[in-house]
Design an enzyme around this catalytic site. Structure first.
Site: not given
Ligand code: ATP
Ligand code: MG
Length: 183
Positions: A39, A124
Protein backbone atom coordinates in the site's frame (compact mmCIF):
# COMPACT_ATOMS: atom_id res chain seq x y z
CA UNK A 1 -7.12 0.52 17.31
CA UNK A 2 -4.13 1.42 15.18
CA UNK A 3 -5.16 3.46 12.14
CA UNK A 4 -3.62 4.99 9.05
CA UNK A 5 -4.86 6.59 5.84
CA UNK A 6 -3.49 5.26 2.59
CA UNK A 7 -3.94 4.16 -0.98
CA UNK A 8 -4.76 0.64 -2.13
CA UNK A 9 -2.84 -0.47 -5.22
CA UNK A 10 -4.45 -1.44 -8.53
CA UNK A 11 -4.16 -5.19 -9.18
CA UNK A 12 -1.56 -4.92 -11.97
CA UNK A 13 0.63 -2.67 -9.87
CA UNK A 14 0.41 -5.03 -6.89
CA UNK A 15 1.29 -7.99 -9.10
CA UNK A 16 4.35 -6.30 -10.62
CA UNK A 17 5.49 -5.20 -7.16
CA UNK A 18 5.12 -8.80 -6.01
CA UNK A 19 7.24 -10.02 -8.93
CA UNK A 20 9.98 -7.53 -8.02
CA UNK A 21 9.73 -8.54 -4.38
CA UNK A 22 10.16 -12.24 -5.23
CA UNK A 23 13.30 -11.42 -7.17
CA UNK A 24 14.74 -9.10 -4.49
CA UNK A 25 14.13 -11.77 -1.88
CA UNK A 26 16.81 -13.87 -3.57
CA UNK A 27 19.22 -10.96 -4.04
CA UNK A 28 18.87 -9.23 -0.68
CA UNK A 29 17.71 -11.20 2.35
CA UNK A 30 15.28 -9.62 4.79
CA UNK A 31 11.79 -9.75 6.22
CA UNK A 32 9.63 -9.46 3.13
CA UNK A 33 6.05 -8.27 3.32
CA UNK A 34 3.17 -10.26 1.82
CA UNK A 35 1.83 -8.71 -1.40
CA UNK A 36 -1.58 -8.44 0.23
CA UNK A 37 -0.11 -5.77 2.52
CA UNK A 38 1.38 -3.55 -0.20
CA UNK A 39 0.00 0.00 0.00
CA UNK A 40 1.02 3.65 0.01
CA UNK A 41 0.68 5.36 3.40
CA UNK A 42 -0.65 8.92 3.22
CA UNK A 43 -1.00 9.69 6.94
CA UNK A 44 -0.18 7.60 9.98
CA UNK A 45 -2.71 8.22 12.76
CA UNK A 46 -1.68 5.68 15.41
CA UNK A 47 -3.84 4.44 18.28
CA UNK A 48 -7.44 5.72 18.15
CA UNK A 49 -10.77 4.96 19.75
CA UNK A 50 -14.07 4.19 18.01
CA UNK A 51 -15.22 7.70 18.91
CA UNK A 52 -12.75 9.18 16.41
CA UNK A 53 -14.16 7.27 13.45
CA UNK A 54 -16.97 9.63 12.39
CA UNK A 55 -14.63 12.65 12.29
CA UNK A 56 -11.99 10.67 10.38
CA UNK A 57 -14.53 9.40 7.86
CA UNK A 58 -15.73 12.97 7.33
CA UNK A 59 -12.14 14.07 6.65
CA UNK A 60 -11.61 11.28 4.10
CA UNK A 61 -14.83 12.20 2.30
CA UNK A 62 -13.99 15.89 2.23
CA UNK A 63 -10.44 15.33 0.96
CA UNK A 64 -11.48 12.76 -1.64
CA UNK A 65 -14.42 14.58 -3.17
CA UNK A 66 -12.29 17.15 -5.04
CA UNK A 67 -9.49 14.74 -5.88
CA UNK A 68 -9.24 13.64 -9.52
CA UNK A 69 -8.51 9.93 -9.99
CA UNK A 70 -4.75 9.38 -9.62
CA UNK A 71 -2.57 7.58 -12.12
CA UNK A 72 0.52 5.99 -10.56
CA UNK A 73 3.02 3.38 -11.68
CA UNK A 74 5.98 1.55 -10.18
CA UNK A 75 9.37 3.18 -10.26
CA UNK A 76 12.83 2.20 -9.00
CA UNK A 77 13.67 0.48 -5.70
CA UNK A 78 15.09 2.50 -2.82
CA UNK A 79 15.77 2.16 0.88
CA UNK A 80 15.45 3.98 4.19
CA UNK A 81 17.88 3.69 7.07
CA UNK A 82 21.17 1.77 7.04
CA UNK A 83 22.09 -0.44 4.03
CA UNK A 84 22.81 -3.40 6.30
CA UNK A 85 19.46 -3.06 8.09
CA UNK A 86 17.24 -1.32 5.58
CA UNK A 87 13.60 -0.79 4.78
CA UNK A 88 13.37 -1.68 1.10
CA UNK A 89 10.68 0.04 -0.96
CA UNK A 90 9.52 0.86 -4.46
CA UNK A 91 9.12 4.48 -5.48
CA UNK A 92 6.20 5.52 -7.62
CA UNK A 93 5.97 7.50 -10.85
CA UNK A 94 3.38 10.25 -10.60
CA UNK A 95 4.07 10.85 -6.92
CA UNK A 96 3.90 14.65 -7.44
CA UNK A 97 0.16 14.21 -8.01
CA UNK A 98 -0.11 13.06 -4.36
CA UNK A 99 1.08 16.32 -2.83
CA UNK A 100 -2.14 18.35 -3.27
CA UNK A 101 -4.03 15.49 -1.63
CA UNK A 102 -1.39 15.30 1.11
CA UNK A 103 -1.76 19.05 1.77
CA UNK A 104 -5.55 18.85 1.98
CA UNK A 105 -5.38 15.80 4.23
CA UNK A 106 -2.89 17.37 6.65
CA UNK A 107 -4.84 20.63 6.77
CA UNK A 108 -8.10 18.77 7.45
CA UNK A 109 -6.54 16.58 10.16
CA UNK A 110 -4.95 19.58 11.83
CA UNK A 111 -8.15 21.60 11.67
CA UNK A 112 -10.11 18.76 13.26
CA UNK A 113 -7.51 18.38 16.01
CA UNK A 114 -6.62 14.86 14.84
CA UNK A 115 -3.00 13.99 15.53
CA UNK A 116 -0.86 12.30 12.90
CA UNK A 117 2.79 11.68 12.12
CA UNK A 118 4.13 14.97 10.79
CA UNK A 119 7.12 13.63 8.85
CA UNK A 120 6.90 14.92 5.26
CA UNK A 121 5.24 12.52 2.84
CA UNK A 122 7.65 10.25 0.96
CA UNK A 123 5.34 8.15 -1.21
CA UNK A 124 6.59 4.55 -1.33
CA UNK A 125 5.53 0.92 -1.21
CA UNK A 126 7.35 -0.97 1.54
CA UNK A 127 8.51 -4.39 0.34
CA UNK A 128 10.67 -5.56 3.23
CA UNK A 129 12.30 -4.65 6.53
CA UNK A 130 15.61 -5.69 8.07
CA UNK A 131 17.11 -6.08 4.61
CA UNK A 132 20.82 -6.52 4.16
CA UNK A 133 21.76 -4.55 1.05
CA UNK A 134 25.51 -4.64 1.54
CA UNK A 135 26.03 -7.00 -1.41
CA UNK A 136 23.83 -4.70 -3.52
CA UNK A 137 25.45 -1.41 -2.68
CA UNK A 138 26.63 0.52 -5.77
CA UNK A 139 27.54 3.76 -3.94
CA UNK A 140 26.65 5.56 -0.71
CA UNK A 141 23.08 6.20 -1.83
CA UNK A 142 22.59 3.73 -4.63
CA UNK A 143 21.69 0.10 -4.59
CA UNK A 144 21.76 -2.16 -7.59
CA UNK A 145 18.53 -4.07 -7.85
CA UNK A 146 16.63 -4.38 -11.13
CA UNK A 147 13.69 -2.04 -11.65
CA UNK A 148 10.19 -3.54 -11.47
CA UNK A 149 7.98 -3.67 -14.54
CA UNK A 150 6.54 -0.14 -14.76
CA UNK A 151 3.01 -1.39 -14.17
CA UNK A 152 0.47 1.13 -13.02
CA UNK A 153 -3.14 2.06 -12.99
CA UNK A 154 -5.82 4.29 -11.63
CA UNK A 155 -6.26 4.92 -7.92
CA UNK A 156 -9.80 6.06 -7.35
CA UNK A 157 -10.21 6.26 -3.59
CA UNK A 158 -8.69 7.02 -0.23
CA UNK A 159 -8.80 4.29 2.41
CA UNK A 160 -8.82 4.29 6.20
CA UNK A 161 -6.92 1.19 7.33
CA UNK A 162 -7.01 -0.65 10.62
CA UNK A 163 -3.57 -2.14 11.23
CA UNK A 164 -4.13 -5.28 13.27
CA UNK A 165 -3.24 -8.94 13.72
CA UNK A 166 -5.60 -11.63 12.51
CA UNK A 167 -4.53 -15.01 13.90
CA UNK A 168 -1.01 -13.64 14.49
CA UNK A 169 -0.74 -12.29 10.91
CA UNK A 170 -0.37 -8.56 10.34
CA UNK A 171 -3.30 -7.22 8.31
CA UNK A 172 -4.34 -3.78 7.15
CA UNK A 173 -8.11 -3.97 7.08
CA UNK A 174 -9.85 -1.29 5.02
CA UNK A 175 -12.54 0.07 7.34
CA UNK A 176 -13.68 3.06 5.28
CA UNK A 177 -13.27 4.16 1.68
CA UNK A 178 -13.91 7.56 0.11
CA UNK A 179 -14.13 7.73 -3.70
CA UNK A 180 -12.31 10.38 -5.68
CA UNK A 181 -14.21 12.67 -8.08
CA UNK A 182 -15.24 10.94 -11.30
CA UNK A 183 -14.39 12.80 -14.50
P1 ATP B 1 4.65 -3.55 12.52
O1 ATP B 1 4.73 -2.17 13.12
O2 ATP B 1 3.70 -4.44 13.22
O3 ATP B 1 5.98 -4.16 12.27
P2 ATP B 1 3.81 -2.11 10.17
O4 ATP B 1 4.85 -1.08 10.44
O5 ATP B 1 3.62 -2.54 8.77
O6 ATP B 1 4.03 -3.39 11.04
P3 ATP B 1 2.06 -0.21 11.33
O7 ATP B 1 3.15 0.20 12.27
O8 ATP B 1 0.68 -0.31 11.84
O9 ATP B 1 2.39 -1.58 10.66
O10 ATP B 1 2.10 0.82 10.14
C1 ATP B 1 1.10 0.94 9.16
C2 ATP B 1 1.61 1.81 8.05
O11 ATP B 1 1.94 3.10 8.56
C3 ATP B 1 2.91 1.31 7.39
O12 ATP B 1 2.92 1.74 6.05
C4 ATP B 1 3.98 2.02 8.16
O13 ATP B 1 5.15 2.18 7.38
C5 ATP B 1 3.34 3.37 8.40
N1 ATP B 1 3.83 3.96 9.66
C6 ATP B 1 3.93 3.34 10.85
N2 ATP B 1 4.38 4.17 11.80
C7 ATP B 1 4.56 5.37 11.19
C8 ATP B 1 5.01 6.64 11.63
N3 ATP B 1 5.36 6.89 12.89
N4 ATP B 1 5.07 7.62 10.71
C9 ATP B 1 4.72 7.41 9.44
N5 ATP B 1 4.30 6.24 8.94
C10 ATP B 1 4.21 5.23 9.81
MG1 MG C 1 5.32 -0.14 12.30
Amino acid sequence: MRLFIGLELPAQMRLAAQEASLLYRRLAPGRYVEAELFHITMAFLGERGEEDLPALQEILLRCAEKQPVLSLSLSHPGYFSKPENAILFLSVHGEESLYPLDNRLRAALRQAGQSFDIKPLRPHITLARKVNLRARQASAEEISLPDPRPAGGAIARLTLFHSTRVQENLRYLPIFRADFARP
